[in-house]
Design a protein around this motif. Structure first.
Motif, PDB file in Angstrom:
ATOM      1  N   GLY A 154       0.786  -1.219   0.000  1.00 21.69           N
ATOM      2  CA  GLY A 154       0.000   0.000   0.000  1.00 21.69           C
ATOM      3  C   GLY A 154       0.816   1.266   0.000  1.00 21.69           C
ATOM      4  O   GLY A 154       0.272   2.365  -0.122  1.00 21.69           O
ATOM      5  N   ASN A 155       2.131   1.146   0.134  1.00 27.08           N
ATOM      6  CA  ASN A 155       3.024   2.314   0.161  1.00 27.08           C
ATOM      7  C   ASN A 155       2.469   3.448   1.034  1.00 27.08           C
ATOM      8  O   ASN A 155       2.051   4.499   0.541  1.00 27.08           O
ATOM      9  CB  ASN A 155       3.265   2.846  -1.265  1.00 27.08           C
ATOM     10  CG  ASN A 155       4.111   1.913  -2.080  1.00 27.08           C
ATOM     11  OD1 ASN A 155       4.589   0.905  -1.585  1.00 27.08           O
ATOM     12  ND2 ASN A 155       4.290   2.239  -3.345  1.00 27.08           N
ATOM     13  N   PRO A 156       2.432   3.257   2.349  1.00 28.43           N
ATOM     14  CA  PRO A 156       1.873   4.285   3.235  1.00 28.43           C
ATOM     15  C   PRO A 156       2.609   5.615   3.113  1.00 28.43           C
ATOM     16  O   PRO A 156       3.795   5.656   2.797  1.00 28.43           O
ATOM     17  CB  PRO A 156       2.046   3.679   4.631  1.00 28.43           C
ATOM     18  CG  PRO A 156       3.124   2.660   4.483  1.00 28.43           C
ATOM     19  CD  PRO A 156       2.990   2.109   3.104  1.00 28.43           C
ATOM     20  N   ASP A 157       1.876   6.681   3.362  1.00 31.86           N
ATOM     21  CA  ASP A 157       2.420   8.030   3.246  1.00 31.86           C
ATOM     22  C   ASP A 157       3.098   8.422   4.557  1.00 31.86           C
ATOM     23  O   ASP A 157       2.474   8.467   5.608  1.00 31.86           O
ATOM     24  CB  ASP A 157       1.282   9.016   2.932  1.00 31.86           C
ATOM     25  CG  ASP A 157       1.800  10.431   2.717  1.00 31.86           C
ATOM     26  OD1 ASP A 157       3.025  10.599   2.574  1.00 31.86           O
ATOM     27  OD2 ASP A 157       0.972  11.365   2.699  1.00 31.86           O
ATOM     28  N   PHE A 158       4.394   8.732   4.487  1.00 30.52           N
ATOM     29  CA  PHE A 158       5.147   9.128   5.667  1.00 30.52           C
ATOM     30  C   PHE A 158       5.494  10.618   5.632  1.00 30.52           C
ATOM     31  O   PHE A 158       6.531  11.044   6.146  1.00 30.52           O
ATOM     32  CB  PHE A 158       6.419   8.291   5.806  1.00 30.52           C
ATOM     33  CG  PHE A 158       6.166   6.852   6.174  1.00 30.52           C
ATOM     34  CD1 PHE A 158       5.243   6.531   7.152  1.00 30.52           C
ATOM     35  CD2 PHE A 158       6.837   5.828   5.527  1.00 30.52           C
ATOM     36  CE1 PHE A 158       4.999   5.206   7.500  1.00 30.52           C
ATOM     37  CE2 PHE A 158       6.604   4.503   5.865  1.00 30.52           C
ATOM     38  CZ  PHE A 158       5.675   4.189   6.855  1.00 30.52           C
ATOM     39  N   SER A 159       4.631  11.405   5.025  1.00 35.05           N
ATOM     40  CA  SER A 159       4.850  12.849   4.984  1.00 35.05           C
ATOM     41  C   SER A 159       4.139  13.509   6.158  1.00 35.05           C
ATOM     42  O   SER A 159       3.228  12.940   6.751  1.00 35.05           O
ATOM     43  CB  SER A 159       4.345  13.438   3.671  1.00 35.05           C
ATOM     44  OG  SER A 159       2.941  13.257   3.553  1.00 35.05           O
ATOM     45  N   TYR A 160       4.551  14.717   6.485  1.00 37.00           N
ATOM     46  CA  TYR A 160       3.942  15.465   7.580  1.00 37.00           C
ATOM     47  C   TYR A 160       3.720  16.914   7.164  1.00 37.00           C
ATOM     48  O   TYR A 160       4.360  17.422   6.231  1.00 37.00           O
ATOM     49  CB  TYR A 160       4.813  15.407   8.840  1.00 37.00           C
ATOM     50  CG  TYR A 160       6.186  16.023   8.678  1.00 37.00           C
ATOM     51  CD1 TYR A 160       6.411  17.382   8.877  1.00 37.00           C
ATOM     52  CD2 TYR A 160       7.282  15.238   8.310  1.00 37.00           C
ATOM     53  CE1 TYR A 160       7.671  17.930   8.725  1.00 37.00           C
ATOM     54  CE2 TYR A 160       8.545  15.781   8.160  1.00 37.00           C
ATOM     55  CZ  TYR A 160       8.731  17.139   8.369  1.00 37.00           C
ATOM     56  OH  TYR A 160       9.976  17.677   8.208  1.00 37.00           O
ATOM     57  N   SER A 161       2.830  17.576   7.853  1.00 35.25           N
ATOM     58  CA  SER A 161       2.545  18.988   7.595  1.00 35.25           C
ATOM     59  C   SER A 161       2.068  19.628   8.901  1.00 35.25           C
ATOM     60  O   SER A 161       1.133  19.135   9.536  1.00 35.25           O
ATOM     61  CB  SER A 161       1.470  19.138   6.513  1.00 35.25           C
ATOM     62  OG  SER A 161       1.151  20.509   6.312  1.00 35.25           O
ATOM     63  N   ILE A 162       2.731  20.697   9.307  1.00 31.86           N
ATOM     64  CA  ILE A 162       2.397  21.380  10.551  1.00 31.86           C
ATOM     65  C   ILE A 162       2.442  22.892  10.301  1.00 31.86           C
ATOM     66  O   ILE A 162       3.394  23.403   9.717  1.00 31.86           O
ATOM     67  CB  ILE A 162       3.379  21.015  11.684  1.00 31.86           C
ATOM     68  CG1 ILE A 162       3.372  19.505  11.932  1.00 31.86           C
ATOM     69  CG2 ILE A 162       3.041  21.768  12.961  1.00 31.86           C
ATOM     70  CD1 ILE A 162       4.402  19.049  12.953  1.00 31.86           C
ATOM     71  N   THR A 163       1.405  23.586  10.748  1.00 32.45           N
ATOM     72  CA  THR A 163       1.363  25.043  10.651  1.00 32.45           C
ATOM     73  C   THR A 163       1.765  25.641  11.991  1.00 32.45           C
ATOM     74  O   THR A 163       1.147  25.343  13.021  1.00 32.45           O
ATOM     75  CB  THR A 163      -0.033  25.541  10.260  1.00 32.45           C
ATOM     76  OG1 THR A 163      -0.381  25.020   8.971  1.00 32.45           O
ATOM     77  CG2 THR A 163      -0.072  27.057  10.191  1.00 32.45           C
ATOM     78  N   MET A 164       2.803  26.459  11.980  1.00 37.52           N
ATOM     79  CA  MET A 164       3.296  27.112  13.194  1.00 37.52           C
ATOM     80  C   MET A 164       2.982  28.606  13.131  1.00 37.52           C
ATOM     81  O   MET A 164       3.253  29.273  12.130  1.00 37.52           O
ATOM     82  CB  MET A 164       4.810  26.930  13.336  1.00 37.52           C
ATOM     83  CG  MET A 164       5.270  25.505  13.580  1.00 37.52           C
ATOM     84  SD  MET A 164       4.713  24.809  15.142  1.00 37.52           S
ATOM     85  CE  MET A 164       5.301  26.024  16.314  1.00 37.52           C
ATOM     86  N   GLU A 165       2.393  29.106  14.204  1.00 33.78           N
ATOM     87  CA  GLU A 165       2.133  30.552  14.332  1.00 33.78           C
ATOM     88  C   GLU A 165       2.875  31.039  15.565  1.00 33.78           C
ATOM     89  O   GLU A 165       2.588  30.604  16.683  1.00 33.78           O
ATOM     90  CB  GLU A 165       0.640  30.835  14.450  1.00 33.78           C
ATOM     91  CG  GLU A 165       0.323  32.317  14.456  1.00 33.78           C
ATOM     92  CD  GLU A 165      -1.175  32.616  14.397  1.00 33.78           C
ATOM     93  OE1 GLU A 165      -1.529  33.796  14.356  1.00 33.78           O
ATOM     94  OE2 GLU A 165      -1.970  31.649  14.382  1.00 33.78           O
TER      95      GLU A 165
END
Length: 274
Positions: free
Chosen positions: A97-108
């Motif tokens: 399934g090739n899992p997604d190992f990406s991340y995304s974080i919004t910092m304020e």
């Protein structure tokens, strides 16, 4: 008597004028910080803050000084930082399934310059306007945000079983986790918050990483088998065959005479060995 009184009054007025023109903090509005630069002494190493006494003799010389005024109010910046975990694409290929190992974080994050650090920045980067200062502050906020994201990922990996319900980290926790008090000594972090947090399954990522390491170790050549292969290669077999031929000729001298008398047979024997 009158002349003496007049002289004293004139002297007092002169001293008052001198004191007034050298009393430089009056030129700095509330909530601001001034950096004095003079032709005679260069940059004054103590910042001038409204409400704090500061007297500079350099101001008495006309056109000798320049006073750069900067606001001490906070500067805010919002960053969305996204990427893939280290070697995430490689590890993902080892799982179905090739899992997604990406991340995304919004910092304020909001921060302000420390008055004692403003002198250094003006000296090093020749800051002249408020826009110059805000640009320098935002550059350090970006570094803080990047460090904060790294800390959040490390915290998620330590609590991988709680990734789905990972609790938000407070401003103080982010400052302590990024060494904000020492690593970003020119600015004071007023507020920092992570939102829109998208973090992959850290347990699955670690499992994929371990699987990759196991497969890599299995594919690496075994030094013992390499040595065994080296010992049994064709060159070694030829040496062994030549040794056996020598022992055979020593045991049967007649065979040696026969081969000497018939060179063709000798060449055939050597060709068989090769």
């Amino acid at each position: 008597m009158k002349k003496a009184i007049i002289s004293i009054i004139i002297l007092l007025l002169f001293c008052g004028v001198v004191f007034y023109f050298g009393w430089v903090q009056f030129a700095v509005p509330m909530g601001n910080c001034g950096i004095l630069i003079s032709k005679t002494s260069g940059i004054r190493q103590e910042p001038i803050i409204s409400g704090q006494f500061a007297w500079c003799w350099e101001r008495l010389i006309p056109t000798n000084t320049e006073l750069r005024i900067f606001s001490l109010e906070g500067v805010s910046l919002k960053d969305t930082i996204s990427a893939t975990l280290p070697s995430g694409g490689t590890y993902s290929s080892f799982l179905s399934g090739n899992p997604d190992f990406s991340y995304s974080i919004t910092m304020e994050t909001s921060a302000r310059i420390k008055p004692e650090s403003l002198v250094k920045l003006v000296e090093q980067e020749d800051l002249k306007t408020q826009e110059d200062l805000e640009r320098a502050i935002k550059a350090q906020i970006r570094q803080f945000n990047a460090s904060a994201v790294e800390f959040i990922l490390q915290n998620a990996q330590k609590n991988s079983s709680e990734t789905i319900t990972l609790k938000p980290l407070s401003t103080q926790e982010l400052i302590e986790g990024t060494s904000g008090k020492t690593g970003f000594e020119d600015i004071e972090i007023l507020f920092s918050e992570a939102s829109n947090v998208k973090i992959p399954d850290m347990t699955l990522y670690q499992y994929a990483k371990n699987l990759y390491m196991e497969k890599t170790e299995e594919s690496e050549p075994n030094p013992a088998s390499t040595l065994s292969s080296s010992i049994s290669n064709p060159k070694n077999e030829k040496i062994e065959s030549l040794s056996q031929l020598g022992e055979l000729l020593t045991a049967y001298p007649a065979l040696a005479d026969y081969l000497n008398s018939n060179i063709d047979n000798l060449e055939k024997a050597l060709s068989v060995i090769e």
